[in-house]
Design an enzyme around this catalytic site. Structure first.
Site, PDB file in Angstrom:
ATOM      1  N   LYS A  77      -0.421   4.332   8.153  1.00 52.13           N
ATOM      2  CA  LYS A  77      -0.550   2.920   7.769  1.00 52.13           C
ATOM      3  C   LYS A  77       0.445   2.034   8.524  1.00 52.13           C
ATOM      4  CE  LYS A  77      -2.342   3.875   3.070  1.00 52.13           C
ATOM      5  NZ  LYS A  77      -3.523   3.004   2.866  1.00 52.13           N
ATOM      6  N   LYS A 102      -9.095  -7.316  -1.198  1.00 61.63           N
ATOM      7  CA  LYS A 102      -8.461  -8.117  -2.257  1.00 61.63           C
ATOM      8  C   LYS A 102      -7.732  -9.312  -1.655  1.00 61.63           C
ATOM      9  CE  LYS A 102      -7.393  -3.731  -4.507  1.00 61.63           C
ATOM     10  NZ  LYS A 102      -6.292  -2.755  -4.670  1.00 61.63           N
ATOM     11  N   LYS A 130       0.869  -1.178   0.000  1.00 57.65           N
ATOM     12  CA  LYS A 130       0.000   0.000   0.000  1.00 57.65           C
ATOM     13  C   LYS A 130       0.901   1.221   0.000  1.00 57.65           C
ATOM     14  CE  LYS A 130      -1.864  -1.595   3.867  1.00 57.65           C
ATOM     15  NZ  LYS A 130      -3.288  -1.400   3.767  1.00 57.65           N
ATOM     16  N   ARG A 131       0.325   2.401  -0.200  1.00 51.50           N
ATOM     17  CA  ARG A 131       1.126   3.612  -0.091  1.00 51.50           C
ATOM     18  C   ARG A 131       1.876   3.631   1.234  1.00 51.50           C
ATOM     19  NH1 ARG A 131       1.082   7.500  -4.366  1.00 51.50           N
ATOM     20  NH2 ARG A 131       2.003   8.802  -2.761  1.00 51.50           N
TER      21      ARG A 131
END
Ligand SMILES: *Cc1c(COP(=O)(O)O)cnc(C)c1O
Length: 836
Positions: A578, A684, A572-573
């Protein structure tokens, strides 16, 4: 590329070979020979190459053209006549579309993948090889742009007539290289060899004004405002047909490119200033040059605002023209048009539609406002204060003087109404105002989008709840019927069928082919969760995917990983919220433990990272460097004996995601609770059978509800607890005092164990963490470490692990973006999908 069949009659090949297939009917001409003929004809007459000299890219382009022709037949049927027009269309306005490659999308949705494979194979060409010759269209940064792309697929699949509107950037998101562990940004060039999916429409263009002044004119005693822009750019349309599942519907992605108007060129040319004329032109056309221009300088910020207005105005002029052609009267706009604003980037659409309705088409304010409110709806994607968009009033006044007038008037009317209902509540007025007076005067785009929309949605249940309590607390009090939740989704066609054909065929065998049309059918799998035969097949398919990923890791990084190890992925970024740092700290903790007790029976595992950091985000770039420094040390330490490997794969994009996700065992979704609006990577990965280790954040909460507490590893502070800690003033020192393991980890990083070439490299990072741990990494460390041990315990019991994995796949059908779009259609847009 030998073994070419005998040449075909070129004239016959050029003639249109198909009758247009009626929408929804199986394509009459689907056979290998025919497609082969069409591909060869395209190679010869569109690409201008012979089979002997064609490169993989040439074959890709020829195949794309042949497939595109089949889409166009249906597209034309769908848009054949004004009489055939849909009752209502959706316009999805987004500054980003993170599309990825399109060949398998098109083939899969037309059910042509196997036909194409065979057709090409007969020509000595490998479909999987030419697949990778297609550039990865990265007209977006991350989740928000990928959501827009999934939504385009779902709208075409369930039959919501729609246009996506955005910008055709010459250069998409930068290509990430890693040099000595540091991120390098390289320009991205997706259009350099042309784009076979798009149709240029130089004849579809709209003037977009900037600057100048506003004039009041009187027409028959009625005052009217006329904006006289100082400069004008043309927005030129490029269309990409978007075909849905089973080819039933085809929508349009219309992207705008900037073109200098003729007068700019001519005037300067007439004065003989050729260089000046060119410079002007370059300046004007720079609007659609790059995705997300650097926001570090005022010039970069202004360009970003120009981009927003440019694509909004082109799109609104286009849909207003279409509406007038089809329905004749703008007062009925909201009956036939729903406009969705993807985040606040297109929020300038609110005053722009008002301007068009009043200044250009003569509606009065009240009529125009009613239409505007009924037409727009807005999706919020973030609550992080630093990410809420606002523009300095002086910049807006200079660039968009008429819009600023309209914004002031909207604001005055809203504040008036609020004051009447809540007299004396100045806090409320300050919080709902479109103008932020607190740090220089700025226009708040979130408040503007909210005020001009009849529905505002969050993207997960938790996020929507927090939205009501934080950013839009007061607006929600005034308009309690506006905020709704629409939990994000993903298109299973790309993230299951295309990315993971091995798993897909097992699922079809297990629950029937209907699963391709209705993902809720996956539920049936839950009843087979302990079936050992099923486990075996799934393990084999996963292992093949892991072998493929191991090869990519070996080819790109020269790191050898064991396909039987647990693949633990965080892709992910790169962003502090995060918390890739938390994952790296745990990696170091394991590494320390392995060195302390080298002979214990350590479970082999591979930590896989991928993600880009914004070019100006120094802290995120330092975290990338740390991941690579830790990787270098761990991977080359003989005491570890290969039982722990760390790999940072460069240039994360949709295509790389399609390789990593099917190979993942563990999905890292470890953001600080309350900060990830939804996440879609989490969906996903769960769909592809990875178990989630995660916080109660964004859609993780709903994934947990669907898969059940036993089949997910939840840890850490809740959003409420995070809030409370921050309110009290969180002190990292106490957490570090209490955890000797954490202390040891931080010390080793701080003292240069992973950066012997520059022992002070991470001193600032670690000291900063202790001084102000904004994202509560230290607070959650012990809980995260303990959750990882639970992961290990389950992994050792392979049957139990597989059971949990099956349940994950079985229970995430609800996260299909077809479901999300059906909810938008029903609850926000007032559109009835044709195929649902
Ligand atoms: C799905 C996806 C994202 C979003 O990932 P999150 O984990 O939800 O942040 C970002 N980039 C790409 C290329 C994706 O496919």
């Amino acid at each position: 590329m030998n073994d070419v069949p005998t040449p075909i009659d070129p004239e016959a090949a050029r003639r249109p070979v198909r009758e247009a297939a009626p929408a929804g009917a199986p394509d009459p001409g689907v056979d290998v020979k025919r497609l082969q003929k069409e591909i060869l004809a395209e190679l010869t007459y569109s690409v201008g190459r012979s089979p002997e000299t064609a490169s993989p890219r040439d074959w890709f382009v020829a195949t794309a053209y042949a497939v595109r022709d089949r889409i166009v037949d249906r597209w034309i049927v769908d848009h054949a006549s004004k009489e055939n027009k849909p009752e209502k269309r959706v316009y999805y306005l987004s500054l980003e579309f993170l599309i990825g490659r399109l060949l398998f999308d098109a083939l899969n949705n037309l059910n042509l993948t196997e036909v194409a494979r065979e057709a090409l194979s007969g020509l000595g060409v490998d479909l999987d090889r030419i697949r990778t010759a297609e550039p990865d269209a990265a007209l977006g940064n991350g989740g928000l742009g990928r959501l827009a792309a999934c939504f385009m697929d779902s709208m075409a699949s369930i039959g919501v007539p729609a246009f996506g509107y955005g910008i055709r950037y010459d250069h998409g998101l930068f290509r990430q290289g890693i040099r000595d562990g540091w991120q390098q940004e390289y320009p991205e060039d997706w259009l350099s060899f042309g784009n076979p999916w798009e149709f240029a429409h130089p004849e579809i263009d709209y003037p977009i004004g900037f600057g100048g002044y506003v004039e009041q004119v009187s027409e028959g005693g009625v005052a009217r405002h006329v904006w006289r822009p100082a400069e004008t750019v043309e927005a030129v349309a490029f269309d990409t047909p978007v075909v849905g599942w089973r080819g039933r519907h085809v929508n349009t992605l219309r992207l705008w490119s900037a073109r200098a108007g003729d007068q700019i060129k001519l005037e300067a040319f007439n004065r003989g200033d050729y260089v000046g004329a060119l410079a002007d032109r370059v300046r004007v056309e720079s609007i659609s040059r790059v995705l997300y221009p650097s926001d570090e300088t005022p010039a970069g910020q202004e360009l970003r605002l120009r981009q927003e207005y440019f694509f909004v105005s082109g799109s609104l002029q286009d849909l207003v023209r279409r509406h007038l052609e089809e329905w004749g009267d703008l007062r009925s706009l909201a009956d036939h048009v729903a406009i969705q604003l993807n985040d606040t980037h297109p929020a300038i659409a609110v005053p722009e539609l008002m301007r068009l309705l009043m200044d250009v088409h003569g509606l009065d304010w009240d009529e125009a406002w009613k239409v505007t409110l009924a037409t727009f709806s807005y999706t919020n994607h973030t609550l992080l204060p630093e990410a809420l968009e606002s523009w300095p009033v002086p910049l807006m006044e200079r660039l968009l003087p008429r819009h600023m007038q309209i914004i002031y008037l909207i604001n005055a009317l809203e504040l008036d109404a609020a004051r009447k209902r809540h007299p004396g509540d100045d806090g409320l007025l300050a919080s709902i105002s479109l103008i932020d007076e607190s740090n220089g005067r700025r226009v708040r785009m979130g408040q503007l989008a909210f005020t001009g929309s009849h529905k505002i949605n969050g993207v997960s249940a938790l996020h929507t709840e927090l939205m009501k309590q934080t950013v839009f607390r007061d607006l929600h009090r005034l308009h309690p019927d506006r905020i709704v939740n629409k939990t994000n989704g993903i298109t299973f066609r790309r993230w299951l069928s295309q990315a993971n054909p091995g798993l897909t065929s097992i699922l079809i065998d297990a629950v029937g082919p209907e699963v391709l049309d209705d993902p809720m059918r996956l539920e049936k799998l839950a009843g087979m969760a302990t079936d050992s035969g099923l486990h075996e097949r799934l393990i084999d398919a996963k292992r093949a995917n892991k072998v493929a990923l191991a090869k990519v890791i070996s080819d790109r990084l020269d790191i050898q990983v064991d396909p039987d190890a647990l693949f633990d992925v965080q892709i992910k970024r790169i962003h502090e919220y995060k918390r890739q740092l938390l994952n790296i700290l745990e990696t170091v903790a394991i590494y320390n433990a392995m060195r302390a007790q080298p002979m214990r029976a350590w479970m082999p595992r591979v930590k896989i990272f991928a993600g880009k950091a914004a070019a100006s985000y120094h802290q995120a770039k330092l975290i990338i460097k740390l991941a690579n420094d830790v990787a270098r040390v761990v991977n080359s330490d003989p005491t570890v004996r290969g039982l722990l490997k760390v790999a940072f794969l460069p240039n994360y994009n949709v295509s790389l995601a399609e390789i990593i996700i099917p190979a993942a065992d563990l999905s890292e979704q470890i953001s600080t609770a309350g900060m990830e609006a939804s996440g879609t990577g989490n969906m996903k990965l769960a769909l592809n059978g990875a178990l989630t280790i995660g916080t109660l954040d964004g859609a993780n909460v709903e994934i947990k509800e669907h898969v059940g507490d036993d089949n997910i590893f939840i840890f850490g502070l809740t959003a409420q607890e995070v809030e409370a800690r921050k309110r009290r003033g969180y002190d990292a020192h106490a957490a570090v005092e209490a955890s000797s393991m954490l202390r040891e980890v931080l010390e080793s990083i701080r003292n240069g164990v992973f950066s012997p070439d520059d022992p002070n490299r991470y001193r600032g990072l670690i000291d900063g963490l202790l001084a102000h741990d904004t994202f509560l990494v230290t607070a959650d460390f012990d809980a995260y470490f303990a959750a990882q041990r639970r992961v290990y315990k389950l992994w050792r019991d392979r049957a139990a692990w597989m059971k949990a994995s099956v349940v994950n796949t079985a229970r995430v059908g609800w996260f299909s973006s077809d479901r999300t779009i059906a909810e938008y259609a029903d609850d926000i847009w007032g559109v009835t999908p044709a195929s649902r």
